[in-house]
Scaffold this active site. Structure first.
Site, PDB file in Angstrom:
ATOM      1  N   TRP A 148      -2.290 -13.525  -2.910  1.00 55.98           N
ATOM      2  CA  TRP A 148      -2.710 -12.769  -1.725  1.00 55.98           C
ATOM      3  C   TRP A 148      -2.808 -13.739  -0.568  1.00 55.98           C
ATOM      4  O   TRP A 148      -3.592 -14.664  -0.621  1.00 55.98           O
ATOM      5  CB  TRP A 148      -4.060 -12.101  -1.946  1.00 55.98           C
ATOM      6  N   ASN A 182      -6.484   0.754  -5.280  1.00 54.93           N
ATOM      7  CA  ASN A 182      -6.745  -0.649  -5.021  1.00 54.93           C
ATOM      8  C   ASN A 182      -8.215  -0.938  -5.248  1.00 54.93           C
ATOM      9  O   ASN A 182      -9.077  -0.407  -4.544  1.00 54.93           O
ATOM     10  CB  ASN A 182      -6.381  -1.014  -3.580  1.00 54.93           C
ATOM     11  N   GLU A 183      -8.498  -1.719  -6.283  1.00 54.58           N
ATOM     12  CA  GLU A 183      -9.845  -2.165  -6.615  1.00 54.58           C
ATOM     13  C   GLU A 183     -10.848  -1.013  -6.730  1.00 54.58           C
ATOM     14  O   GLU A 183     -11.863  -0.976  -6.035  1.00 54.58           O
ATOM     15  CB  GLU A 183     -10.326  -3.193  -5.597  1.00 54.58           C
ATOM     16  N   TYR A 197     -11.556 -13.908  -6.172  1.00 53.81           N
ATOM     17  CA  TYR A 197     -12.008 -14.365  -4.853  1.00 53.81           C
ATOM     18  C   TYR A 197     -13.395 -14.980  -5.015  1.00 53.81           C
ATOM     19  O   TYR A 197     -14.408 -14.285  -4.918  1.00 53.81           O
ATOM     20  CB  TYR A 197     -12.054 -13.202  -3.856  1.00 53.81           C
ATOM     21  N   GLU A 215      -4.184 -10.396  -7.696  1.00 57.95           N
ATOM     22  CA  GLU A 215      -4.612 -10.883  -6.380  1.00 57.95           C
ATOM     23  C   GLU A 215      -5.440 -12.135  -6.584  1.00 57.95           C
ATOM     24  O   GLU A 215      -6.293 -12.177  -7.470  1.00 57.95           O
ATOM     25  CB  GLU A 215      -5.491  -9.855  -5.655  1.00 57.95           C
ATOM     26  N   TRP A 245       0.831  -1.199   0.000  1.00 61.18           N
ATOM     27  CA  TRP A 245       0.000   0.000   0.000  1.00 61.18           C
ATOM     28  C   TRP A 245       0.869   1.254   0.000  1.00 61.18           C
ATOM     29  O   TRP A 245       1.772   1.412   0.820  1.00 61.18           O
ATOM     30  CB  TRP A 245      -0.911   0.032   1.211  1.00 61.18           C
TER      31      TRP A 245
END
Length: 463
Positions: free
Chosen positions: A424, A285-286, A361, A395, A171
């Site tokens: 991840w 991020n996303e 995911y 990820e 990050w």
């Protein structure tokens, strides 16, 4: 991926000095400290508000211009660490819609000497790192820049280098709305009462990211650094919204918010634009804009990616998205749809976006069959091939089954034409205990590490 917030502490102490130390502030409007730098350093004006001691032979006193701050732009401050150990804040005007965006020539220099190696780049559908064009593997450790123990950071890079993991995503943001206790790591403070934002470049601020970049240079690891989170962890869009109003969906078009966001991008990019350790900058991020037209994120990404390239034309830029909104191979399920405001193929076509990213995911997305993920990876590889750009499987994880289904996803990534994958996430024992842990973490030295990382690296090396 959502991350679990963790806080690292550092006691900031120091003795007063008549000279400004290395990288300390040495001039600017309202600055009352020493304008004389230590021997071997010189005072360089970065803007009317801030001058900094940089490597050089002589000390100079910077000139101060009288250009007024635009009244329609929020105040953005840089908190600089000085030799007394006390942070000094000085206001600088951020860019607004009516103010031209700053060019790369006005950006501040890297705060650390650059190491060996070359800039990573896209080479057709693959990546080239330090002269090698092939498939690469890596991992995520979002929490690494928030560690105060240098030895912990060094240990992580030792393990990554030993394993052959070449890319690490961390990050590059840590936004707060309330000033934390002294020594608590944060990168930017958005103060609602004052209507200002403050960038912390002190020992408990961006100097922690400095150390991560320097360690990456030493170990030959390349870093992906996103600038903001779509989730509330470590601030995210909401940290801006709480200070400047609006909503998370309006974040992308709010002029005040975007000027603060761009000022932060400039501060970070300018520190590391000459470092070979940077693999790529990511817009966020996303990024999601739930219920929005896909034109919102597309327009924002077009503007911001061009801005980053104006600051740093040598490093790659990516959106950092999950890969949602894909038409190729779509089964009409949630991830393939555009409900979160993303159109993967349209965003990938943006000229200043160098490669595509996809996350995976199944459990979080309501997908019951983990084998579904193989098609997800393959279809993104097809889209990237059509665009002529690399695809990064950035990820992926699941709650359990790390040694079964995830290995299948990895093999699909290798065979489908994607350029690299980052599991991840990485975990290990630190001086303070275990690193931030979620159900997806793969801890160094465990049986899961062997199957999910080392066995995968054997396949990567055969590729």
């Amino acid at each position: 991926m959502r991350s679990l917030s963790s806080i690292a502490l550092l006691s900031v102490v120091g003795a007063a000095s008549a000279q400004a130390g290395p990288w300390a502030q040495c001039g600017g409007k309202s600055f009352s400290g020493s304008s004389e730098c230590a021997s071997g350093w010189k005072c360089q004006e970065l803007n009317e508000w801030f001058s900094q001691c940089v490597p050089g032979a002589e000390s100079t006193t910077p000139t101060v211009s009288s250009t007024p701050t635009p009244t329609d732009a929020p105040s953005v401050s840089i908190t600089a660490s000085v030799t007394t150990g006390i942070n000094k804040s000085i206001s600088v005007s951020s860019a607004s819609k009516s103010t031209p965006l700053p060019s790369s020539s006005s950006a501040s220099p890297s705060p650390r000497p650059t190491g060996s190696g070359s800039f990573a780049k896209a080479d057709g559908l693959q990546f080239s790192i330090d002269g090698e064009t092939k498939y690469f593997a890596g991992t995520n450790a979002y929490w690494l820049p928030f560690q105060m123990n240098d030895a912990d950071i060094d240990s992580v890079f030792d393990h990554l280098e030993q394993a052959g993991l070449k890319i690490l995503r961390v990050w590059g943001f840590n936004d707060v709305n309330t000033a934390p206790s002294p020594g608590t790591v944060y990168f930017q403070l958005h103060d609602k009462e004052k209507g200002t934002s403050t960038i912390n470049t002190g020992k408990d601020g961006l100097q922690r990211l400095d150390y991560v970049v320097a360690a990456a240079e030493k170990h030959g690891v390349k870093l992906i650094i996103p600038f903001v989170n779509s989730w509330d962890d470590y601030g995210g869009y909401n940290a801006y919204v709480k200070a400047y109003g609006g909503s998370k969906t309006e974040w992308f078009t709010n002029e005040k918010i975007q000027s603060v966001y761009q000022a932060y991008i400039k501060a970070v990019v300018s520190r590391y634009r000459d470092s070979p350790a940077i693999f790529a900058w990511e817009l966020g991020n996303e990024p999601r804009c739930s219920g929005c037209s896909t034109d919102v994120i597309h327009g924002w990404a077009t503007k911001i990616s061009a801005y980053i390239k104006s600051l740093d034309p040598n490093h790659m830029v990516a959106l950092g998205d999950e890969g949602m909104g894909l038409t190729i191979g779509s089964d009409q399920s949630y991830p393939y749809g555009t409900s979160e405001g993303n159109d993967f193929e349209k965003n990938l076509a943006i000229p200043d976006i160098d490669f595509g990213t996809l996350h995976l995911y199944t459990t979080d997305w309501g997908i019951k069959d983990n084998a579904w993920g193989n098609g997800w990876v393959e279809n993104h590889a097809k889209a990237c091939k059509a665009a002529g750009k690399p695809c990064l499987f950035e990820e992926y994880g699941m709650k359990g089954n790390h040694c079964t289904d995830e290995l299948k996803w990895q093999k699909t990534s290798l065979s489908s034409g994607t350029a690299a994958d980052l599991i991840w996430q990485y975990g290990q024992q630190l001086s303070t205990g275990e690193s931030p842990k979620d159900a997806y973490s793969i801890f160094y030295g465990t049986d899961e590490w062997k199957c999910a990382v080392m066995d995968h690296m054997e396949n990567v090396n055969k590729n």
